[in-house]
Motif scaffolding. Structure first.
Motif, short mmCIF file in Angstrom:
data_model
loop_
_atom_site.label_atom_id
_atom_site.label_comp_id
_atom_site.label_asym_id
_atom_site.label_seq_id
_atom_site.Cartn_x
_atom_site.Cartn_y
_atom_site.Cartn_z
N THR A 247 52.61 -8.81 3.97
CA THR A 247 53.53 -9.62 4.76
C THR A 247 52.80 -10.70 5.53
OG1 THR A 247 54.96 -7.69 5.01
CG2 THR A 247 55.37 -9.55 6.48
N CYS A 248 51.74 -10.32 6.20
CA CYS A 248 50.99 -11.26 7.02
C CYS A 248 50.37 -12.37 6.16
CB CYS A 248 49.90 -10.52 7.79
SG CYS A 248 48.96 -11.55 8.93
N VAL A 249 49.73 -11.99 5.07
CA VAL A 249 49.06 -12.98 4.22
C VAL A 249 50.08 -13.93 3.59
CG1 VAL A 249 47.50 -13.32 2.27
CG2 VAL A 249 47.23 -11.32 3.75
N HIS A 250 51.20 -13.38 3.15
CA HIS A 250 52.26 -14.19 2.57
C HIS A 250 52.75 -15.24 3.57
CE1 HIS A 250 55.84 -15.13 0.16
NE2 HIS A 250 56.52 -15.06 1.29
N ASN A 251 52.94 -14.83 4.82
CA ASN A 251 53.42 -15.76 5.84
C ASN A 251 52.40 -16.84 6.16
OD1 ASN A 251 55.75 -14.28 6.01
ND2 ASN A 251 55.19 -13.20 7.89
N ILE A 252 51.13 -16.47 6.15
CA ILE A 252 50.08 -17.44 6.44
C ILE A 252 49.96 -18.47 5.32
CG2 ILE A 252 47.59 -17.73 6.65
CD1 ILE A 252 47.53 -15.10 8.19
N MET A 253 50.02 -18.01 4.07
CA MET A 253 49.81 -18.91 2.93
C MET A 253 50.98 -19.87 2.72
SD MET A 253 46.83 -18.35 1.69
CE MET A 253 46.86 -19.02 0.02
N ARG A 254 52.18 -19.44 3.05
CA ARG A 254 53.38 -20.29 2.95
C ARG A 254 53.52 -20.95 1.57
NH1 ARG A 254 53.77 -23.37 8.87
NH2 ARG A 254 54.06 -21.46 10.10
N GLY A 255 53.30 -20.16 0.54
CA GLY A 255 53.52 -20.64 -0.81
C GLY A 255 52.43 -21.49 -1.41
N THR A 256 51.32 -21.71 -0.69
CA THR A 256 50.24 -22.55 -1.21
C THR A 256 49.30 -21.72 -2.10
OG1 THR A 256 48.88 -22.10 0.75
CG2 THR A 256 50.31 -24.04 0.81
N HIS A 257 48.51 -22.41 -2.91
CA HIS A 257 47.58 -21.74 -3.81
C HIS A 257 46.26 -21.40 -3.13
CE1 HIS A 257 49.85 -22.19 -7.61
NE2 HIS A 257 50.30 -23.31 -7.06
N ALA A 258 45.88 -22.20 -2.15
CA ALA A 258 44.61 -21.98 -1.45
C ALA A 258 44.69 -22.62 -0.08
CB ALA A 258 43.44 -22.56 -2.25
N GLY A 259 43.87 -22.12 0.84
CA GLY A 259 43.86 -22.68 2.17
C GLY A 259 42.70 -22.15 2.99
N VAL A 260 42.29 -22.95 3.99
CA VAL A 260 41.23 -22.55 4.90
C VAL A 260 41.87 -22.25 6.25
CG1 VAL A 260 39.09 -23.25 6.05
CG2 VAL A 260 39.54 -23.95 3.69
N PHE A 261 41.48 -21.11 6.84
CA PHE A 261 42.11 -20.66 8.07
C PHE A 261 41.06 -20.10 9.03
CE2 PHE A 261 44.93 -20.04 4.46
CZ PHE A 261 46.09 -20.68 4.87
N VAL A 262 41.37 -20.20 10.30
CA VAL A 262 40.62 -19.47 11.32
C VAL A 262 41.49 -18.30 11.73
CG1 VAL A 262 39.66 -19.52 13.64
CG2 VAL A 262 39.36 -21.49 12.13
N VAL A 263 41.01 -17.08 11.48
CA VAL A 263 41.80 -15.88 11.79
C VAL A 263 41.04 -15.04 12.81
CG1 VAL A 263 42.87 -15.84 9.51
CG2 VAL A 263 40.80 -14.51 9.91
N SER A 264 41.80 -14.38 13.66
CA SER A 264 41.21 -13.49 14.65
C SER A 264 42.08 -12.25 14.76
CB SER A 264 41.09 -14.18 16.02
OG SER A 264 42.37 -14.56 16.50
N GLY A 265 41.46 -11.16 15.21
CA GLY A 265 42.22 -9.92 15.29
C GLY A 265 41.41 -8.80 15.89
N GLU A 266 41.86 -7.58 15.63
CA GLU A 266 41.23 -6.40 16.22
C GLU A 266 40.84 -5.41 15.13
OE1 GLU A 266 44.49 -3.73 18.05
OE2 GLU A 266 45.27 -5.78 18.20
N VAL A 267 39.91 -4.54 15.47
CA VAL A 267 39.45 -3.50 14.56
C VAL A 267 40.17 -2.21 14.92
CG1 VAL A 267 37.47 -2.22 13.71
CG2 VAL A 267 37.21 -4.62 14.37
N GLN A 268 40.83 -1.62 13.92
CA GLN A 268 41.55 -0.37 14.12
C GLN A 268 41.02 0.66 13.13
OE1 GLN A 268 45.76 -1.06 13.84
NE2 GLN A 268 45.83 -2.32 15.69
N SER A 269 40.20 1.57 13.59
CA SER A 269 39.56 2.61 12.78
C SER A 269 38.98 2.03 11.50
CB SER A 269 40.54 3.76 12.50
OG SER A 269 41.64 3.30 11.73
N ASP A 270 39.63 2.25 10.35
CA ASP A 270 39.03 1.85 9.08
C ASP A 270 39.56 0.53 8.55
OD1 ASP A 270 41.58 2.73 8.60
OD2 ASP A 270 41.09 3.71 6.70
N LYS A 271 40.24 -0.26 9.37
CA LYS A 271 40.77 -1.53 8.89
C LYS A 271 40.78 -2.57 10.00
CE LYS A 271 45.65 -0.55 9.87
NZ LYS A 271 47.02 -0.49 9.29
N VAL A 272 40.94 -3.83 9.60
CA VAL A 272 41.09 -4.91 10.57
C VAL A 272 42.53 -5.39 10.54
CG1 VAL A 272 38.67 -5.62 10.41
CG2 VAL A 272 40.37 -6.68 8.90
N VAL A 273 43.04 -5.80 11.68
CA VAL A 273 44.39 -6.31 11.82
C VAL A 273 44.32 -7.72 12.36
CG1 VAL A 273 46.64 -6.02 12.93
CG2 VAL A 273 45.34 -4.00 12.21
#
Length: 307
Positions: A247-273
């Motif tokens: 869901t998150c990736v789909h919303n960020i890409m907005r139908g494009t084939h490629a893109g450059v992004f600055v992403v930030s988030g938090e570490v939750q046990s075995d994954k990043v959000v």
């Protein structure tokens, strides 16, 4: 009794449907779950405005359907309530599962979804429904459906059957959208507030399946802040995020084939959000300024820590 004439084969438009028809040829009798049709059942074209199942891979469906909806208006009304769940992209086989019930394929017998298909979709989609206060409905109780050794519609995209590294995406309750880079100061505050921040390039691998595959371009990973992560493990963690947070990736890409992004988030046990994402574009001057200033920026609450 059902009339003896044989219908024309349905138009085959999907690999999963080819698999179903191949299995059907191997069965000489309907079995307990693939029952022969009752007299009142009839075939009808799937209408354009039945958004859930139109162009699913076959063009005609049975009415009444397997959920005992008797009329097309009832089918359309009831099926439309599931469209928001599909928009969350909780499982790549969710549409096949739902349409096998709302719009069963027009064959000489009724064929139910396999129990394993129901269980796979439920594992991924029931938690998303729970985010909005909806339980998994009793009409979709997986115990009602046949085991895989019966004639039924099987799962297509389960982890066990996949030959690729990709896992089945899991939609998150939290929406993720591209942020507007309002001011450089606001962006710096966001980078300080999160565990990690990375500038990355995302590639869409395909545009044809229910859920698109995304890849991280390993040559375009710039770590701004690694936090509790090792720099060397960040690409693998971000690829995992691309694989599972559809869901998150789909919303960020907005139908494009490629893109450059600055992403930030938090570490939750075995994954990043990922919590925030900004599109790296020439017009986003505030984002460019914030990234340039970041190398020498010290977060107030982390003045004594290495970021």
């Amino acid at each position: 009794m059902v009339t003896a004439h044989r219908r024309q084969p349905p138009r085959v438009g999907s690999p999963w449907l080819l698999g179903l028809l191949a299995r059907l040829l191997l069965w000489g009798s309907p079995g307990a779950w693939a029952s022969y049709l009752r007299r009142s059942s009839s075939c009808t074209p799937i209408p354009h405005h039945m958004a859930l199942c139109y162009d699913i891979g076959y063009s005609e469906m049975r009415i009444p359907n397997l959920l005992e909806h008797e009329t097309m208006p009832e089918v359309i009304q009831q099926s439309s309530s599931w469209l928001p769940l599909l928009a969350r992209e909780c499982h790549p086989d969710a549409r096949i599962f739902l349409c096998s019930l709302f719009a069963p394929i027009c064959l000489d017998r009724l064929i139910y979804p396999c129990r394993s298909l129901c269980e796979a979709v439920k594992r991924s989609c029931a938690p998303v429904m729970a985010c909005y206060g909806y339980p998994w409905p009793e009409i979709l109780n997986c115990n009602k459906f046949p085991a895989d050794h019966e004639l039924c519609i099987a799962a297509v995209s389960t982890d066990e059957n996949s030959s690729s590294r990709r896992t089945v995406p899991r939609a998150s309750c939290k929406d993720c959208e591209l942020e507007e880079a309002s001011t450089a100061r606001e962006i710096l505050e966001n980078l300080c507030a999160n565990d990690f921040a990375v500038k990355i390039r995302i590639l869409r691998k395909n545009m044809t399946t229910t859920i698109s595959d995304f890849d991280l371009d390993p040559s375009r990973v710039e770590v701004l802040k690694h936090g509790p992560l090792l720099r060397t493990e960040i690409p693998a963690r971000l690829q995992q995020w691309l694989d599972i947070d559809a869901t998150c990736v789909h919303n960020i890409m907005r139908g494009t084939h490629a893109g450059v992004f600055v992403v930030s988030g938090e570490v939750q046990s075995d994954k990043v959000v990922v919590n925030k994402a900004y599109a790296w574009q020439k017009k986003n001057r505030n984002l460019h300024q914030a990234v340039r200033r970041w190398k020498h920026h010290r977060c107030p609450e982390q003045a004594g820590r290495k970021v």
